[in-house]
Design a protein around this motif. Structure first.
Motif, PDB file in Angstrom:
ATOM      1  N   UNK A 278       0.729  -1.245   0.086  1.00 47.96           N
ATOM      2  CA  UNK A 278      -0.018  -0.144   0.080  1.00 47.96           C
ATOM      3  C   UNK A 278       0.918   1.356  -0.023  1.00 47.96           C
ATOM      4  N   UNK A 279       1.968   1.276   0.228  1.00 46.99           N
ATOM      5  CA  UNK A 279       2.936   2.330   0.289  1.00 46.99           C
ATOM      6  C   UNK A 279       2.628   3.166   1.351  1.00 46.99           C
ATOM      7  N   UNK A 280       3.140   4.533   1.194  1.00 49.75           N
ATOM      8  CA  UNK A 280       2.782   5.420   2.335  1.00 49.75           C
ATOM      9  C   UNK A 280       1.598   6.186   2.230  1.00 49.75           C
ATOM     10  N   UNK A 281       0.604   5.823   1.705  1.00 47.64           N
ATOM     11  CA  UNK A 281      -0.678   6.327   1.708  1.00 47.64           C
ATOM     12  C   UNK A 281      -1.548   5.698   2.734  1.00 47.64           C
ATOM     13  N   UNK A 282      -2.197   6.459   3.519  1.00 51.36           N
ATOM     14  CA  UNK A 282      -3.143   5.742   4.549  1.00 51.36           C
ATOM     15  C   UNK A 282      -4.162   5.019   4.074  1.00 51.36           C
ATOM     16  N   UNK A 283      -4.739   5.376   3.057  1.00 51.89           N
ATOM     17  CA  UNK A 283      -5.927   4.491   2.509  1.00 51.89           C
ATOM     18  C   UNK A 283      -5.444   3.244   2.066  1.00 51.89           C
ATOM     19  N   UNK A 284      -6.353   2.300   2.294  1.00 46.98           N
ATOM     20  CA  UNK A 284      -6.148   1.284   1.919  1.00 46.98           C
ATOM     21  C   UNK A 284      -5.409   0.111   3.241  1.00 46.98           C
ATOM     22  N   UNK A 285      -5.147   0.796   4.181  1.00 46.89           N
ATOM     23  CA  UNK A 285      -4.556  -0.148   5.358  1.00 46.89           C
ATOM     24  C   UNK A 285      -5.838  -0.501   6.280  1.00 46.89           C
ATOM     25  N   UNK A 286      -5.738  -1.850   6.271  1.00 45.73           N
ATOM     26  CA  UNK A 286      -7.128  -2.462   7.042  1.00 45.73           C
ATOM     27  C   UNK A 286      -7.005  -2.323   8.733  1.00 45.73           C
ATOM     28  N   UNK A 287      -5.600  -2.353   9.153  1.00 43.12           N
ATOM     29  CA  UNK A 287      -5.576  -2.843  10.583  1.00 43.12           C
ATOM     30  C   UNK A 287      -4.609  -1.528  10.975  1.00 43.12           C
ATOM     31  N   UNK A 288      -5.252  -1.148  12.238  1.00 43.27           N
ATOM     32  CA  UNK A 288      -4.308  -0.222  12.793  1.00 43.27           C
ATOM     33  C   UNK A 288      -4.227  -0.308  14.272  1.00 43.27           C
ATOM     34  N   UNK A 289      -3.128   0.169  14.842  1.00 47.62           N
ATOM     35  CA  UNK A 289      -2.871   0.078  16.346  1.00 47.62           C
ATOM     36  C   UNK A 289      -3.517   1.119  16.883  1.00 47.62           C
ATOM     37  N   UNK A 290      -3.262   1.505  18.143  1.00 41.27           N
ATOM     38  CA  UNK A 290      -3.986   2.541  18.892  1.00 41.27           C
ATOM     39  C   UNK A 290      -2.905   3.848  18.941  1.00 41.27           C
ATOM     40  N   UNK A 291      -1.694   3.496  18.794  1.00 39.85           N
ATOM     41  CA  UNK A 291      -0.805   4.616  18.494  1.00 39.85           C
ATOM     42  C   UNK A 291       0.220   4.616  19.991  1.00 39.85           C
ATOM     43  N   UNK A 292       1.554   5.092  19.788  1.00 40.40           N
ATOM     44  CA  UNK A 292       2.390   5.316  20.980  1.00 40.40           C
ATOM     45  C   UNK A 292       2.830   6.853  20.740  1.00 40.40           C
ATOM     46  N   UNK A 293       2.825   7.705  21.802  1.00 40.83           N
ATOM     47  CA  UNK A 293       3.448   8.886  21.755  1.00 40.83           C
ATOM     48  C   UNK A 293       5.006   9.047  21.823  1.00 40.83           C
ATOM     49  N   UNK A 294       5.409  10.013  20.752  1.00 38.54           N
ATOM     50  CA  UNK A 294       6.666  10.377  20.931  1.00 38.54           C
ATOM     51  C   UNK A 294       6.852  11.937  20.802  1.00 38.54           C
ATOM     52  N   UNK A 295       7.576  12.127  21.880  1.00 36.22           N
ATOM     53  CA  UNK A 295       7.711  13.734  22.035  1.00 36.22           C
ATOM     54  C   UNK A 295       9.223  14.101  22.102  1.00 36.22           C
ATOM     55  N   UNK A 296       9.737  15.038  21.319  1.00 33.84           N
ATOM     56  CA  UNK A 296      10.961  15.192  21.121  1.00 33.84           C
ATOM     57  C   UNK A 296      11.144  16.761  21.558  1.00 33.84           C
ATOM     58  N   UNK A 297      11.850  17.107  22.513  1.00 34.46           N
ATOM     59  CA  UNK A 297      12.090  18.295  22.938  1.00 34.46           C
ATOM     60  C   UNK A 297      13.345  19.070  22.335  1.00 34.46           C
ATOM     61  N   UNK A 298      13.372  20.293  22.071  1.00 36.69           N
ATOM     62  CA  UNK A 298      14.619  21.035  21.745  1.00 36.69           C
ATOM     63  C   UNK A 298      15.468  21.451  22.920  1.00 36.69           C
TER      64      UNK A 298
END
Length: 123
Positions: free
Chosen positions: A103-123
């Motif tokens: 499916x490449x890098x487009x979000x359309x067409x992906x059937x399954x997704x996780x709930x996500x994990x947060x990444x925070x980068x501070x300067x």
């Protein structure tokens, strides 16, 4: 049905590294295309990196090329994203996604997704 569970997010200073993991619930995960997406507040979901079922083909967003590496261990049904030289603009919720076909890098067409994990980068 494939369930995806991400882990490994956290807070880090610019220039630091993190490794994200995504574990799939079923052995069939080894036959599917898998990818990492991210989303920041007020922005759409952006494809970060994608890897083919066998692991031989990878594509990256221009913004992460040379800094991020996607890989998978099909014996463990696990997808990884090694993130080095992190920048504040890498901050966001990172999602693992899977699809039966490439499916490449487009979000359309992906059937399954996780709930996500947060990444925070501070300067």
């Amino acid at each position: 049905q494939v369930q995806l569970v991400e882990s490994g997010g956290g807070s880090v200073q610019a220039g630091g590294s993190l490794r994200l993991s995504c574990t799939a619930s079923r052995y069939t995960a080894r036959r599917i295309c898998m990818a990492w997406f991210r989303q920041s507040p007020g922005k759409g979901r952006e494809g970060v990196a994608v890897i083919s079922a066998g692991g031989s083909i990878t594509h990256y967003a221009d913004s992460v090329k040379g800094r991020f590496t996607i890989s998978r261990d099909n014996a463990k049904n696990t997808l990884y994203l090694q993130m080095n030289s992190l920048k504040p603009e890498d901050t966001g919720m990172y999602y693992c996604a899977a699809a039966p076909l490439w499916r490449g890098l487009g979000a359309d067409g992906y059937d399954y997704w996780g709930q996500g994990t947060q990444v925070t980068v501070s300067s």
